[in-house]
Design a protein around this motif. Structure first.
Motif, PDB file in Angstrom:
ATOM      1  N   ILE A  33       0.832  -1.203   0.000  1.00  0.00           N
ATOM      2  CA  ILE A  33       0.000   0.000   0.000  1.00  0.00           C
ATOM      3  C   ILE A  33       0.868   1.255   0.000  1.00  0.00           C
ATOM      4  CG2 ILE A  33      -1.617   1.345   1.400  1.00  0.00           C
ATOM      5  CD1 ILE A  33      -2.897  -1.343   2.184  1.00  0.00           C
ATOM      6  N   SER A  34       1.923   1.281   0.785  1.00  0.00           N
ATOM      7  CA  SER A  34       2.782   2.463   0.813  1.00  0.00           C
ATOM      8  C   SER A  34       3.500   2.662  -0.518  1.00  0.00           C
ATOM      9  CB  SER A  34       3.780   2.376   1.958  1.00  0.00           C
ATOM     10  OG  SER A  34       4.633   1.280   1.783  1.00  0.00           O
ATOM     11  N   PHE A  35       3.917   1.589  -1.171  1.00  0.00           N
ATOM     12  CA  PHE A  35       4.544   1.695  -2.487  1.00  0.00           C
ATOM     13  C   PHE A  35       3.572   2.266  -3.508  1.00  0.00           C
ATOM     14  CE2 PHE A  35       5.326  -0.142  -6.683  1.00  0.00           C
ATOM     15  CZ  PHE A  35       6.577   0.389  -6.941  1.00  0.00           C
ATOM     16  N   LEU A  36       2.337   1.749  -3.525  1.00  0.00           N
ATOM     17  CA  LEU A  36       1.347   2.257  -4.469  1.00  0.00           C
ATOM     18  C   LEU A  36       1.014   3.722  -4.198  1.00  0.00           C
ATOM     19  CD1 LEU A  36      -1.074  -0.786  -4.709  1.00  0.00           C
ATOM     20  CD2 LEU A  36       0.534   0.027  -6.435  1.00  0.00           C
ATOM     21  N   TYR A  37       0.867   4.101  -2.946  1.00  0.00           N
ATOM     22  CA  TYR A  37       0.568   5.494  -2.611  1.00  0.00           C
ATOM     23  C   TYR A  37       1.699   6.406  -3.077  1.00  0.00           C
ATOM     24  CZ  TYR A  37      -0.426   9.709  -0.025  1.00  0.00           C
ATOM     25  OH  TYR A  37      -0.660  10.999   0.305  1.00  0.00           O
ATOM     26  N   TYR A  38       2.936   6.017  -2.821  1.00  0.00           N
ATOM     27  CA  TYR A  38       4.080   6.826  -3.232  1.00  0.00           C
ATOM     28  C   TYR A  38       4.129   6.967  -4.748  1.00  0.00           C
ATOM     29  CZ  TYR A  38       8.873   8.265  -4.031  1.00  0.00           C
ATOM     30  OH  TYR A  38       9.993   8.928  -4.464  1.00  0.00           O
ATOM     31  N   THR A  39       3.947   5.867  -5.469  1.00  0.00           N
ATOM     32  CA  THR A  39       4.023   5.880  -6.925  1.00  0.00           C
ATOM     33  C   THR A  39       2.939   6.755  -7.533  1.00  0.00           C
ATOM     34  OG1 THR A  39       4.921   3.646  -6.893  1.00  0.00           O
ATOM     35  CG2 THR A  39       4.030   4.421  -8.980  1.00  0.00           C
ATOM     36  N   PHE A  40       1.690   6.577  -7.101  1.00  0.00           N
ATOM     37  CA  PHE A  40       0.600   7.333  -7.698  1.00  0.00           C
ATOM     38  C   PHE A  40       0.640   8.801  -7.291  1.00  0.00           C
ATOM     39  CE2 PHE A  40      -1.407   3.057  -8.061  1.00  0.00           C
ATOM     40  CZ  PHE A  40      -1.407   3.036  -9.445  1.00  0.00           C
ATOM     41  N   GLU A  42       3.410  10.581  -6.832  1.00  0.00           N
ATOM     42  CA  GLU A  42       4.424  11.193  -7.680  1.00  0.00           C
ATOM     43  C   GLU A  42       3.884  11.451  -9.084  1.00  0.00           C
ATOM     44  OE1 GLU A  42       7.586  12.221  -7.046  1.00  0.00           O
ATOM     45  OE2 GLU A  42       7.168  11.861  -4.935  1.00  0.00           O
ATOM     46  N   LYS A  43       3.144  10.501  -9.635  1.00  0.00           N
ATOM     47  CA  LYS A  43       2.571  10.680 -10.971  1.00  0.00           C
ATOM     48  C   LYS A  43       1.559  11.818 -10.980  1.00  0.00           C
ATOM     49  CE  LYS A  43       3.197   5.960 -12.557  1.00  0.00           C
ATOM     50  NZ  LYS A  43       2.529   4.729 -12.987  1.00  0.00           N
ATOM     51  N   ARG A  44       0.766  11.932  -9.919  1.00  0.00           N
ATOM     52  CA  ARG A  44      -0.226  13.002  -9.847  1.00  0.00           C
ATOM     53  C   ARG A  44       0.458  14.362  -9.785  1.00  0.00           C
ATOM     54  NH1 ARG A  44      -2.865  16.267  -6.186  1.00  0.00           N
ATOM     55  NH2 ARG A  44      -1.466  15.606  -4.539  1.00  0.00           N
ATOM     56  N   ILE A  48       0.132  17.522 -12.509  1.00  0.00           N
ATOM     57  CA  ILE A  48      -0.251  18.873 -12.106  1.00  0.00           C
ATOM     58  C   ILE A  48       0.830  19.874 -12.510  1.00  0.00           C
ATOM     59  CG2 ILE A  48      -0.630  20.357 -10.101  1.00  0.00           C
ATOM     60  CD1 ILE A  48      -2.054  17.957  -8.794  1.00  0.00           C
ATOM     61  N   GLU A  49       2.086  19.536 -12.319  1.00  0.00           N
ATOM     62  CA  GLU A  49       3.182  20.420 -12.691  1.00  0.00           C
ATOM     63  C   GLU A  49       3.227  20.632 -14.195  1.00  0.00           C
ATOM     64  OE1 GLU A  49       5.993  23.089 -11.825  1.00  0.00           O
ATOM     65  OE2 GLU A  49       4.884  21.921 -10.343  1.00  0.00           O
ATOM     66  N   PRO A  60      -3.736  15.051 -18.111  1.00  0.00           N
ATOM     67  CA  PRO A  60      -4.897  14.635 -17.325  1.00  0.00           C
ATOM     68  C   PRO A  60      -4.703  14.913 -15.848  1.00  0.00           C
ATOM     69  CG  PRO A  60      -3.608  12.744 -17.969  1.00  0.00           C
ATOM     70  CD  PRO A  60      -2.989  13.926 -18.640  1.00  0.00           C
ATOM     71  N   THR A  61      -5.729  15.476 -15.225  1.00  0.00           N
ATOM     72  CA  THR A  61      -5.670  15.734 -13.788  1.00  0.00           C
ATOM     73  C   THR A  61      -6.762  14.985 -13.038  1.00  0.00           C
ATOM     74  OG1 THR A  61      -7.087  17.663 -14.025  1.00  0.00           O
ATOM     75  CG2 THR A  61      -4.703  18.032 -14.095  1.00  0.00           C
ATOM     76  N   GLY A  62      -7.665  14.340 -13.746  1.00  0.00           N
ATOM     77  CA  GLY A  62      -8.746  13.622 -13.093  1.00  0.00           C
ATOM     78  C   GLY A  62      -9.943  14.513 -12.786  1.00  0.00           C
TER      79      GLY A  62
END
Length: 66
Positions: A33-40, A42-44, A48-49, A60-62
């Motif tokens: 779960i922590s790996f997935l949270y970190y990965t997603f 960073e992509k988000r 945005i940047e 895409p920003t969702g």
């Protein structure tokens, strides 16, 4: 808590199901779960940047832009 007629196999003096739950529930699941949270996350932030800097028009920003 035990189920009548269901023997708990001992492993190092502790019921094996406790060891299994400790490894899966407290270690593997939290690491995934922590790996997935970190990965997603960073992509988000990259999306945005990119949108702020207008590197891409359709970054895409969702969020719906209606």
């Amino acid at each position: 808590m035990t189920i009548p007629g269901f023997p708990l196999k001992k492993f190092m003096g502790v019921p094996a199901c406790y060891i299994y739950n400790w490894i899966i529930g407290l270690w593997l699941m939290n690491i995934m779960i922590s790996f997935l949270y970190y990965t997603f996350e960073e992509k988000r932030e990259e999306r945005i940047e990119a949108r702020k800097n207008r590197k891409t028009q359709n970054a895409p920003t969702g969020v719906s832009e209606n």
